[in-house]
Enzyme design. Structure first.
Site, PDB file in Angstrom:
ATOM      1  N   GLU A   1       0.710  -0.357 -22.144  1.00 23.37           N
ATOM      2  CA  GLU A   1       1.453   0.352 -23.184  1.00 23.37           C
ATOM      3  C   GLU A   1       2.395  -0.634 -23.876  1.00 23.37           C
ATOM      4  OE1 GLU A   1       4.638   4.103 -23.176  1.00 23.37           O
ATOM      5  OE2 GLU A   1       4.411   2.824 -21.409  1.00 23.37           O
TER       6      GLU A   1
ATOM      7  N   LYS B   1       0.383   8.903 -27.744  1.00 22.93           N
ATOM      8  CA  LYS B   1       0.986   9.477 -26.542  1.00 22.93           C
ATOM      9  C   LYS B   1       1.518  10.882 -26.815  1.00 22.93           C
ATOM     10  CE  LYS B   1       4.428   8.143 -23.014  1.00 22.93           C
ATOM     11  NZ  LYS B   1       5.357   7.047 -22.653  1.00 22.93           N
TER      12      LYS B   1
ATOM     13  N   CYS C   1       0.913   6.027 -20.211  1.00 24.83           N
ATOM     14  CA  CYS C   1       2.059   6.142 -19.310  1.00 24.83           C
ATOM     15  C   CYS C   1       2.291   7.563 -18.802  1.00 24.83           C
ATOM     16  CB  CYS C   1       3.309   5.584 -19.990  1.00 24.83           C
ATOM     17  SG  CYS C   1       4.626   5.162 -18.809  1.00 24.83           S
TER      18      CYS C   1
END
Length: 334
Positions: free
Chosen positions: A47, A128, A184
């Site tokens: 990330e 995300k 994540c």
């Protein structure tokens, strides 16, 4: 005939606040070359791979903040990030890499893209969805801030699986691998994995930056030493990768940042490759730049998909409405 791929997670050691982007790209290319020498044809990077985890900082000057974002619509063609994609194309290696995206309209996302070396283009983009942290700095001056909600919008592209072109390993019509991307905190949410599982996903690609010690971010009131906190964070990271890979009968590749950034912000590392039975096939041994590889047989996903996790036979969607209709917790009256 088996559908075998050699894949890699490229873990990145510390990237500091003042580290030039071009310097980080050189390191990413070095990792890419190492993976290619070991036979990998797919490499996953962390990330926000081109910069430090800047969301821990409060920036008063907009220009300082903007420097951490990629503003070009196609970063595979922009300087200095294009060097990584040019090398991937030369080596014939597909890559998944995370970055801070600023759209032409000024919207900000924590994003990842999948680049096909065979087609020399970005095949898929993911933004995300589950944004952690806070928008405003914490009142405790000793706290390490986690300001992702300040700097990023929740992703608006959903969980869309895709096929990796040109990686068909047999001639019986099995097709190219079905892939999905997470970033994540997304890996902690089983709904995200199941959305991919319902599309027949075979490999989940996940980059992350996970703090080793940040009790304010975790919301824990329990006294915990930094050593125990780090081991707990690593255990939880492995837990979600292993459990969700098993429950969706897929492989997963997790590539993290690691080590001590700016002398005080430690990230856990723990990059790993997991099989569809939940077993760890490869795992990083350091908290620095490191490549881990594994040879995976995509046909191993079939056992779970056709038997214990045969969704068509065993799912009971009529009982799951609460999962999509309700956001917060509603406790029973008695």
């Amino acid at each position: 005939m088996s559908r075998i791929l050699k894949v890699a997670a490229a873990q990145l050691g510390p990237v500091h606040l003042d580290t030039p982007r071009a310097e980080t790209v050189v390191r990413l290319i070095r990792l890419l070359k190492s993976a290619a020498r070991q036979g990998a044809t797919l490499v996953v990077f962390p990330e926000l791979a081109f910069t430090t985890f800047f969301a821990r900082h409060l920036f008063d000057e907009p220009t300082r903040l903007e420097a951490f974002f990629e503003h070009d619509k196609d970063i595979s063609r922009s300087s200095p990030t294009k060097a990584l994609f040019e090398e991937a194309q030369r080596l014939g290696v597909d890559i998944c890499v995370g970055y801070a995206e600023k759209t032409p309209e000024g919207r900000a996302f924590n994003s990842a893209i999948y680049y096909s070396a065979k087609q020399d283009r970005v095949m898929a983009k993911y933004r995300k969805v589950h944004i952690p942290g806070t928008r405003e700095p914490l009142p405790d001056k000793a706290a390490v801030n986690h300001l992702e909600k300040r700097y990023f919008e929740p992703g608006d592209l959903g969980f869309q699986a895709f096929r990796a072109p040109g990686k068909r390993q047999n001639a019986d019509g099995a097709g190219d691998p079905i892939l999905g991307m997470l970033i994540c905190n997304d890996r902690r949410w089983p709904e995200a994995w199941r959305c991919y599982g319902l599309q027949g996903v075979e490999v989940i690609l996940c980059g992350y930056n996970t703090p080793a010690y940040n009790p304010h971010f975790w919301g824990t009131s329990k006294a915990m030493s930094p050593e125990i906190a780090k081991s707990t964070a690593i255990a939880q990271h492995k837990l979600v990768m292993q459990a969700n890979s098993y429950m969706n009968s897929c492989f997963s590749i997790a590539a993290g940042k690691a080590g001590l950034e700016d002398g005080q912000y430690e990230l856990i590392g723990g990059s790993c490759i997991v099989g569809p039975e939940g077993q760890i096939l490869a795992e990083a041994a350091t908290t620095d730049d490191e490549v881990i590889c594994a040879e995976i047989d995509l046909d191993e996903c079939r056992q779970g998909k056709e038997h214990i996790f045969n969704f068509a036979q065993h799912r009971r969607v009529e009982t799951y409405r609460r999962v999509v209709d309700q956001v917060g917790v509603t406790q029973p009256d008695s």
